[in-house]
Scaffold this active site. Structure first.
Site, PDB file in Angstrom:
ATOM      1  N   GLY A 270      -8.756   7.368 -22.308  1.00 34.18           N
ATOM      2  CA  GLY A 270      -7.989   8.027 -21.251  1.00 34.18           C
ATOM      3  C   GLY A 270      -8.821   8.149 -19.998  1.00 34.18           C
ATOM      4  CG  MET A 272     -16.866   7.309 -19.561  1.00 32.97           C
ATOM      5  SD  MET A 272     -17.267   8.187 -21.094  1.00 32.97           S
ATOM      6  CE  MET A 272     -18.976   8.616 -20.782  1.00 32.97           C
ATOM      7  CD  GLU A 273     -17.896  12.114 -20.923  1.00 33.76           C
ATOM      8  OE1 GLU A 273     -18.650  12.241 -21.897  1.00 33.76           O
ATOM      9  OE2 GLU A 273     -16.753  11.618 -20.997  1.00 33.76           O
ATOM     10  CG  ASN A 274     -18.854   6.963 -16.470  1.00 33.04           C
ATOM     11  OD1 ASN A 274     -19.357   6.575 -17.502  1.00 33.04           O
ATOM     12  ND2 ASN A 274     -17.632   6.607 -16.096  1.00 33.04           N
ATOM     13  CD  GLU A 307     -12.845  12.834 -19.198  1.00 31.72           C
ATOM     14  OE1 GLU A 307     -14.066  12.619 -19.271  1.00 31.72           O
ATOM     15  OE2 GLU A 307     -12.073  12.696 -20.174  1.00 31.72           O
ATOM     16  CG  HIS A 310     -17.440  15.654 -20.715  1.00 30.63           C
ATOM     17  ND1 HIS A 310     -18.073  15.997 -21.892  1.00 30.63           N
ATOM     18  CD2 HIS A 310     -16.264  15.083 -21.082  1.00 30.63           C
ATOM     19  CE1 HIS A 310     -17.314  15.642 -22.921  1.00 30.63           C
ATOM     20  NE2 HIS A 310     -16.210  15.092 -22.458  1.00 30.63           N
ATOM     21  CD  GLU A 329     -16.029  13.844 -25.861  1.00 30.72           C
ATOM     22  OE1 GLU A 329     -15.155  14.472 -25.226  1.00 30.72           O
ATOM     23  OE2 GLU A 329     -16.668  12.896 -25.363  1.00 30.72           O
TER      24      GLU A 329
END
Length: 865
Positions: A270, A272-274, A307, A310, A329
């Site tokens: 869905g 991604m928390e880069n 996100e 994170h 998570e």
């Protein structure tokens, strides 16, 4: 090479501290090349350097010490171990302890499997063009550049990109400078703070953006496809508010100078928390007030806040190894609900959080479940633990702990944890130690029973006079006898929410004296255990207590959360053959006049998840399960002025359920509305929240000889210019009762007309009549599917969507036999869980067949209407 084969983690001869990465992307040939300089600390004399690399061609390599920078030590052996995904560099001379630089030239291909550095396409005018993006979590950074690809090995990064000049280049940090050089533009980014390789990110494509700034001066941008910038406004507003909320909640400011959020056309998850660059699939970031459902707006809120959260839980404080993934998570999931509740209290989102808890309870009742903290011995297998245990059970046990400790002390403890481990790595024990210090409660002892052991207990409850007897035992849907004992925060409510009791159950059996809680004047004798469903366990009541709770439900004496919990526990006990179906159906009949959204959704789930014993039995069930419920008379098809967000959610769910159960009135109206939509795209009958019921009705009436509306639906899909509409259509295409249509849909789903990422929508809803066809198709196309989708996060969707709905031991045996020579660490656990779910349902069907009075009960309930 042999001495480094099969290792769980890299040998620690050297530790990286900084990466200087320069990549050149060729989006025409879909290739890339790069140069890399890694600052290393040699911690032990060695003739080997071992790092991760996968599907890369390695060019020139040398090592230079800081003491003799002019001397380049070149390896005598450069070996790639594809099975172990490592690059082994062997040197003739010993590398001494101290600082040095490893330089590597490399090249690779932009893959199409949505992992590592990959390509996806977008359309400008009528021309299709390529763009590049990344997905490095969990172990895919090694596909882009050689690195020490483990979360504990944090380092700083300075990234430089050579890209086509007309495209936007994004990375974790702000751009310092851009230089044009012929057909390429060189983009230089600021050096990052220490971070794990899985959080490094790059995006190169054509975008528009909008921006805003937080009260602390953090610039937030949302990057959208050209022409879609207005659809990013809602997410931008959420991100700004979330950054401000989390900075205050954790007593720690956002640790980076900017936050970019970008919608890309193809993405496996869905979002991604880069660090500083969150990447989303388009339908998880873009919001259209007209085309997005209320449910989608709610999900977008949860995803964005998840996100952003994170950046504290995961990016700033990072798990030491994938065993502790749930720290990322589980906490991000819990925090996202907290934030959503702050922003939209009218949504009652903590009540809806029960759906998260139920997802965790369902999976954790399997023998093939796993502990929250699971030993990861093969890095590739980590993909399987991005599941309901890490996310849903993880967040549910956090909520249980928060409820036990209290909100304020819990928040203070989390702030202390974040401060202590900022820029570092932590284990689960580190969090428990901080909570113990802050609260004085022995959190470690209690929570270890929840995180280090799989499964959970069922609490059996009996009342003898004023003494309540409670007993815990492991709960398994298979009926097997599990082992273990938990330390359980128990909450009780006796006849009224003003009469409650809390205690810690630390033994297998306990007695609770309720003498002071019974009030003979009001005659309330019901006892509800697990008030507001804050605990991660099931409750099984003796018959007389269950009867009293039924009366409490009928008299509307209980909250929505508790009504949900009673029904959810009863369904699970029935599925596990601890409760007869007759008891469950009698309980469900009590809920027929229910109006609350979360309870309605549970009632619908129970109805739709009943086992399919045979067609005649299923038809009898449909006469008493969810057909024309009273709530539909109140909600209708059309939105009403001033109605609540929850009413809108209820309308969508009820209409879909009625369409799915074959309500002819709903089908007729749905088809009328669809024809209206075909004639006029601007018709007021095209509400996003009711379209889903229309699409279900279309497909339930589609056969090989009656396919006109199906063709129209496919045409709408092909012409749709919004991801929301395409997703909505894909979700219901496989609903047809005609196996030939289902086969056609499956072939359509894996065609070039459907983006790889979107396969997940179509696989989740295959009709009962089409399941055997889907399984045959899956076996015949296994090699094609494996080649096209690889062993990444998309493949398990085929297994779960096609295998788990079956309900016979014969089919379970057949599935097991097919996969006997096809197993992979990337999906083995998903397969075992799916097969177990098939056997659980098979056992349930056998149990139902033995209920002699069931058909009489069904007739009796049907007569009640």
């Amino acid at each position: 090479m042999d001495q480094f084969k099969g290792l769980t983690r890299l040998p620690k001869f050297a530790i990286p501290s900084h990466y200087d990465l320069h990549l050149k992307l060729d989006l025409t040939s879909c290739t890339f090349s790069g140069t890399l300089r890694i600052n290393l600390h040699i911690v032990k004399e060695t003739r080997f350097l071992v790092l991760n690399a996968l599907e890369l061609d390695i060019g020139e390599v040398f090592f230079a010490t800081n003491s003799s920078a002019q001397k380049r030590i070149r390896p005598c052996d450069v070996a790639l171990g594809e099975d172990d995904e490592i690059l082994v560099l062997g040197f003739d001379e010993v590398l001494g302890v101290g600082e040095g630089v490893l330089a590597v030239q490399f090249s690779g291909v932009l893959n199409s499997q949505l992992k590592g550095l990959y390509r996806c396409s977008y359309v400008v005018g009528r021309q299709e063009k390529n763009m590049a993006t990344t997905q490095f979590e969990a172990v895919e950074a090694r596909r882009c550049f050689p690195c020490w690809d483990e979360p504990a090995l944090k380092a700083t990064f300075r990234i430089t990109l050579d890209v086509p000049p007309e495209l936007t280049a994004l990375s974790n940090m702000p751009v310092i400078e851009e230089k044009l050089d012929g057909n390429f533009k060189t983009v230089y980014f600021e050096e990052s703070p220490p971070m794990s390789t899985y959080l490094v990110a790059l995006v190169v494509g054509l975008f528009e953006h909008i921006e805003d700034t937080t009260v602390d001066g953090v610039k937030v941008r949302v990057y959208c496809p050209p022409g879609k910038r207005n659809n990013g406004k809602f997410a931008l507003h959420l991100a700004v508010k979330a950054l401000e909320l989390f900075s205050e909640y954790f007593s720690m400011p956002y640790p980076l100078p900017k936050l970019d959020m970008v919608a890309v056309p193809e993405f496996s998850g869905g979002a991604m928390e880069n660090n500083g660059l969150i990447i989303y699939r388009e339908n998880e970031l873009l919001h259209d007030e007209l085309l997005s459902t209320a449910a989608k707006k709610q999900r977008l809120t949860i995803v964005v806040t998840h996100e952003v959260a994170h950046h504290w839980f995961g990016n700033l404080v990072t798990m030491e190894w994938w065993t502790h993934l749930w720290l990322n998570e589980g906490f991000a999931t819990w925090v996202s609900y907290m934030a959503t509740d702050r922003f939209f209290p009218e949504w009652k989102i903590w009540t809806q959080f029960l759906q998260q808890s139920t997802g965790g309870l369902h999976m954790d009742a399997l023998e093939n479940s796993h502990p929250i903290e699971i030993e990861v011995s093969q890095a590739r297998s980590v993909l399987e633990i991005f599941d309901a245990i890490s996310y849903k059970k993880g967040s549910a046990v956090i909520r249980m702990l928060q409820d036990y400790l209290g909100d304020k002390v819990f928040q203070k403890s989390l702030s202390s944890y974040i401060k202590r481990y900022a820029w570092k790595n932590a284990k689960t024990e580190d969090l428990w130690n901080v909570l113990t210090e802050e609260t004085g409660v022995k959190v470690n002892a209690m929570m270890n029973t929840w995180t280090k052991r799989k499964g959970y207990p069922v609490i059996s409850v009996k009342l003898k006079g004023h003494i309540l007897e409670v007993e815990q035992s492991p709960f398994l849907s298979s009926g097997s006898h599990g082992e273990g004992q938990w330390i359980i925060p128990i909450t009780l409510c006796i006849g009224s929410y003003s009469r409650t009791k809390k205690f810690l159950l630390e033994t297998k059996v306990a007695e609770v004296d309720l003498c002071d809680f019974f009030d003979s004047s009001d005659g309330q004798r019901w006892v509800k255990v697990n008030v507001d469903q804050s605990g991660f366990y099931r409750v099984k009541y003796e018959h007389k207590l269950a009867v009293e709770l039924c009366k409490a439900v009928e008299s509307n004496s209980l909250t929505a959360t508790d009504k949900y919990g009673i029904l959810d526990d009863a369904f699970a006990l029935c599925e596990g053959c601890d409760l007869p179906l007759s008891s469950l159906l009698t309980l469900m009949d009590v809920y027929k006049k229910e109006l609350d959204y979360i309870v309605l959704s549970k009632l619908i789930d129970c109805s739709e998840d009943m086992p399919q014993r045979d067609p005649e039995f299923s038809g009898q069930l449909e006469t008493i399960l969810y057909k024309s419920p009273p709530v539909f008379c109140q909600l209708g098809w059309e939105a009403k002025p001033g109605e609540s967000h929850l009413d809108v959610l209820s309308r969508g769910e009820v209409l879909m359920a009625m369409a799915n159960f074959g309500d002819e009135t709903i089908h007729k109206e749905a088809l009328r509305r669809f024809k209206s939509l075909l004639n006029d795209k601007d018709t007021p009958l095209r509400s996003a929240d009711t379209k889903r019921a229309a699409y279900i009705s279309i497909m339930r009436n589609t056969t090989a000889s009656n396919r006109d509306h199906f063709e129209s639906l496919l045409r709408i899909y092909r012409e749709a210019d919004t991801v929301q509409e395409r997703e909505r259509i894909l979700r219901f295409l496989a609903f047809s009762p005609d196996p030939d249509i289902v086969l056609e849909v499956l072939n359509f789903l894996v065609s070039d007309q459907v983006r790889n990422q979107d396969i997940v929508y179509g696989l989740a809803q295959i009709s009962l009549e089409g399941r055997e066809t889907a399984w045959k198709w899956f076996k015949e196309n296994w090699d094609f599917i494996l080649k096209k989708y690889g062993t990444g996060v998309l493949l398990p969707n085929f297994i779960v969507g096609i295998v788990s709905p079956f309900s016979s031991d014969e089919k379970a045996d057949e599935v097991k036999e097919f996969f006997a020579g096809r197993m992979s660490p990337a999906f083995s656990m998903n397969l075992e869980q799916s097969i177990e779910q098939v056997r659980v349902k098979a056992r349930w069907v056998r149990s139902i067949k033995r209920e002699k009075s069931l058909e009489d009960l069904i007739k009796q309930l049907a007569c009640k209407g």
